[in-house]
Design a protein around this motif. Structure first.
Motif, PDB file in Angstrom:
ATOM      1  N   LEU B 172       0.617  -6.999  -1.951  1.00 20.79           N
ATOM      2  CA  LEU B 172      -0.711  -7.387  -1.465  1.00 20.79           C
ATOM      3  C   LEU B 172      -1.182  -8.747  -1.961  1.00 20.79           C
ATOM      4  CD1 LEU B 172      -0.693  -4.117  -1.426  1.00 20.79           C
ATOM      5  CD2 LEU B 172      -3.158  -4.365  -1.282  1.00 20.79           C
ATOM      6  N   TRP B 332       0.763  -7.209  10.880  1.00 22.54           N
ATOM      7  CA  TRP B 332      -0.142  -6.150  11.339  1.00 22.54           C
ATOM      8  C   TRP B 332      -1.482  -6.314  10.625  1.00 22.54           C
ATOM      9  CZ3 TRP B 332       2.537  -4.769  15.273  1.00 22.54           C
ATOM     10  CH2 TRP B 332       3.915  -4.558  15.201  1.00 22.54           C
ATOM     11  N   ASP B 333      -2.507  -5.705  11.172  1.00 22.07           N
ATOM     12  CA  ASP B 333      -3.848  -5.855  10.575  1.00 22.07           C
ATOM     13  C   ASP B 333      -4.029  -4.935   9.374  1.00 22.07           C
ATOM     14  OD1 ASP B 333      -4.766  -7.871  12.290  1.00 22.07           O
ATOM     15  OD2 ASP B 333      -5.135  -6.402  13.869  1.00 22.07           O
ATOM     16  N   ALA B 334      -3.144  -5.082   8.415  1.00 21.87           N
ATOM     17  CA  ALA B 334      -3.193  -4.312   7.167  1.00 21.87           C
ATOM     18  C   ALA B 334      -2.867  -5.293   6.047  1.00 21.87           C
ATOM     19  CB  ALA B 334      -2.166  -3.184   7.207  1.00 21.87           C
ATOM     20  N   PRO B 335      -3.212  -4.960   4.806  1.00 24.18           N
ATOM     21  CA  PRO B 335      -2.727  -5.818   3.720  1.00 24.18           C
ATOM     22  C   PRO B 335      -1.197  -5.844   3.708  1.00 24.18           C
ATOM     23  CG  PRO B 335      -4.412  -4.277   2.950  1.00 24.18           C
ATOM     24  CD  PRO B 335      -4.040  -3.841   4.337  1.00 24.18           C
ATOM     25  N   PRO B 337       2.108  -4.858   2.535  1.00 20.61           N
ATOM     26  CA  PRO B 337       2.527  -3.765   1.642  1.00 20.61           C
ATOM     27  C   PRO B 337       3.928  -4.013   1.079  1.00 20.61           C
ATOM     28  CG  PRO B 337       2.781  -3.141   3.956  1.00 20.61           C
ATOM     29  CD  PRO B 337       2.473  -4.601   3.943  1.00 20.61           C
TER      30      PRO B 337
END
Lengths: 285, 373
Positions: B172, B332-335, B337
């Motif tokens: 992250l 992708w629209d995520a932290p 990983p």
């Protein structure tokens, strides 16, 4: 455990690891079992003190499906609500203002006010040394390589924090002792062992036997964790928002990755090799 | 247990990429290169450098030619975690190359103060992921200083360097691509180099530019990208995209690390945007008018990413020439990983899939056999 993880890091199997035993374990011993802990990233000893299993720690360090943090963070970024241990974040000192909020929450909770406190760990980089008195905060400086000195300082700090609802700064003067510097007189582990031996509470035989059994336990846990699968690929997309509330973009992106894996998951070598490591091999996306 | 990532990161083809200029002759032909000394061409030597060495070279040039210039940040006096300032403190003195406390807000503010006094400030954020405490100083102070003072003060002599993008195991907080967050900061420039030659020329241009610049260095390229870098000082133009490979049927627009993921497909035009803000609209729009198809690739998430802004401008400017919707291949629209990174970054197969579907896109009227005019 420190040494094994350190060696594993040197083999390139995990990313990094640090340890400062006397300051961490000495302070953990002085805290109450329900005191909230906000760490920097060197406080694994607090978790060990509170009974966290070696398996659980290994699962985090090796990002296995048993990792409560779902493999998303780098090694030693632990978090365990049942041990009142808030999940570690890499950026430095971000936990400081949060700790004040945690403390205020405890103060407003009748069941915990006057009972529990929050312990916030941070390095000198997060706070230029000697500033505690400048802010009117009770401050004590202690030899951070002396577990008993740390224990006694934190015991008093905790007493004041809980009884008087105010912050106390404990400045534990320490440095990272290299894992090979076993002859260093200032090594906190050696100092503790010598103290125990002088009291007649501990012997070389007991030391060797404990070290051997611990080493075996850690290695066994490591080898087990090494064989474990990684968490399910679905975990890439969960927890971004509350899972009842996943927005359309993440729903679509998860489907997009599922379709990509269906289409190329066997033909495209990097996907084929990689997906095999994950629980469900990506079929659950 | 996964095998450890290779030292060069996860882009095995990077070292041998055709994008890198491996001879003196090709290095001297770098498009847009502007030599500080007009008559040096005949005698120019090059030296094989990786990107951290060429960045060091650019900063060394600045320290030599500009007595006001100083370099500061966390651990820079020791060379910095990526070695970009190695030996500079010894060579130029610790008054000019020095460590700061761990406070990114303080680092940015300090640089703004120097710049306001007309001195050259080169600040380093240890990782782009740690730039957020400085966001207020950068957006509210550096970017607005000229405007709010009626042109009397500016932070134009401030350049902030920060390592960005993924390396395969950063998770992250060592993987982010924050450029999109700064897109709305009018007054600021954002630059991303793709390798050693570009880094030297673009960094010197950024340092000399009369506006504050954030220079995001894709950290996987520090060691793995190697080129013959001209020894004399030179600049490369800001706000100028570079067409790396001309093509007729589809434009791919990206910057930094993903450039090395691109396969050399025929008829695909590959553009390195280089400056993210203010970006080179002319080059991108002309390219899309020619090819009719655009795929934008970046490592940052899709929503609010730089691709959103570019796609909307291309739609405005090229609507009648588009043969397919503008496609974005992004994180992708995520932290970011740790263990999922291989599935997070826009890798070759995702880009290829987007190219194929964009090339095969049929406007409904064509499907029904209606003549399209």
């Amino acid at each position: 455990m420190d040494n094994i993880l350190y060696n594993v890091q040197r083999q390139g199997k995990i990313s990094f690891y640090h340890g400062e035993e006397a300051s961490i374990v000495g302070s953990a011993a002085a805290l109450g079992p329900n005191d909230e802990v906000l760490g920097q990233y060197r406080e694994m000893g607090v978790l060990v003190w509170r009974g966290c299993s070696i398996d659980e720690l290994m699962a985090q360090c090796l990002s296995t499906e048993r990792d409560a943090g779902k493999g998303r963070q780098m090694p030693v970024h632990f978090g365990a609500p049942r041990f009142h241990f808030h999940t570690i974040s890499s950026p430095l000192a971000t936990q400081l203002p949060q700790a004040a909020g945690v403390a205020y929450a405890i103060k407003r909770d009748p069941a915990r006010r006057g009972v529990d406190c929050v312990a916030c760990y941070f390095g000198e980089g997060g706070w230029d040394s000697g500033k505690g008195p400048g802010y009117g905060i009770d401050t004590i400086r202690v030899d951070g390589n002396d577990a008993l000195a740390v224990f006694s300082a934190v015991t008093e700090a905790r007493r004041r924090a809980v009884a008087e609802s105010k912050p106390v700064l404990v400045e534990a003067m320490t440095y990272r002792v290299g894992h090979h510097s076993t002859s260093d007189d200032n090594n906190p582990l050696h100092r503790m062992r010598k103290f125990l031996e002088l009291q007649g509470w501990w012997s070389l035989e007991e030391e060797d036997s404990l070290k051997a059994s611990q080493k075996k336990a850690v290695l066994t846990a490591f080898q087990k964790a090494e064989k474990d699968l990684k968490p399910s690929l679905t975990g890439l997309f969960t927890d971004v928002y509350s899972d009842e509330d996943t927005p359309w973009n993440l729903v679509e992106q998860r489907k997009e990755l599922r379709d990509l894996l269906k289409k190329y998951g066997d033909a495209w070598e990097p996907y084929r090799t990689e997906r095999a490591k994950f629980k469900g091999h990506g079929n659950d996306l | 247990m996964s095998t450890p990532p290779p030292a060069d990161g996860d882009l095995p083809g990077l070292a041998t990429s055709a994008l890198l200029r491996n001879t003196r002759e090709s290095a001297l032909k770098t498009p847009g290169i502007r030599w500080d000394e007009a008559d040096v061409m005949s005698s120019i030597d090059t030296r094989k450098m990786n990107m951290f060495q060429s960045i060091r070279d650019a900063m060394s040039t600045t320290l030599s030619e500009d007595d006001t210039a100083v370099i500061f940040g966390e651990d820079v006096a020791f060379g910095g975690v990526f070695r970009c300032t190695m030996g500079l403190a010894e060579e130029f003195g610790k008054e000019r190359v020095f460590n700061t406390p761990l406070t990114e807000q303080g680092i940015a503010g300090f640089g703004i103060g120097l710049a306001a006094m007309g001195q050259t400030a080169i600040a380093e954020m240890q990782f782009a992921d740690y730039i957020w405490p400085a966001f207020d100083q950068i957006v509210n102070e550096a970017a607005k200083m000229r405007y709010r003072s009626g042109g009397q003060y500016s932070a134009g002599r401030l350049t902030i360097r920060a390592p960005s993008m993924t390396v395969g195991h950063g998770a992250l907080y060592h993987s982010q691509s924050p450029e999109g967050f700064f897109m709305g900061a009018a007054g600021l420039k954002i630059v991303v180099p793709r390798g050693p030659i570009q880094a030297k020329g673009l960094l010197l241009a950024s340092i000399r530019d009369p506006n504050p610049v954030i220079f995001f260095e894709p950290k996987i390229l520090y060691r793995s990208s190697v080129e013959h870098v001209p020894i004399p000082s030179y600049t490369l133009p800001l706000s100028s995209a570079e067409i790396l490979k001309p093509g007729s049927d589809l434009t791919i627009l990206t910057w930094g690390t993903p450039l090395y993921t691109m396969s050399a497909g025929a008829r695909i035009e590959l553009i390195d945007l280089r400056t993210i803000l203010p970006w080179d609209r002319e080059t991108v729009v002309q390219s899309v008018k020619k090819t009719g198809r655009l795929v934008i690739v970046h490592e940052a998430g899709k929503i609010g990413g730089v691709g959103s802004e570019i796609a909307s401008v291309v739609t405005e400017e090229c609507f009648l020439r588009l043969e397919a919707p503008v496609r974005r291949v992004c994180g992708w629209d995520a932290p970011v990983p740790l263990i999922y990174e291989k599935f997070y970054v826009p890798d070759a197969v995702r880009i290829l899939d987007a190219i194929v579907s964009t090339l095969h896109y049929l406007i409904p009227s064509q499907e029904f056999g209606v003549v399209h005019v």
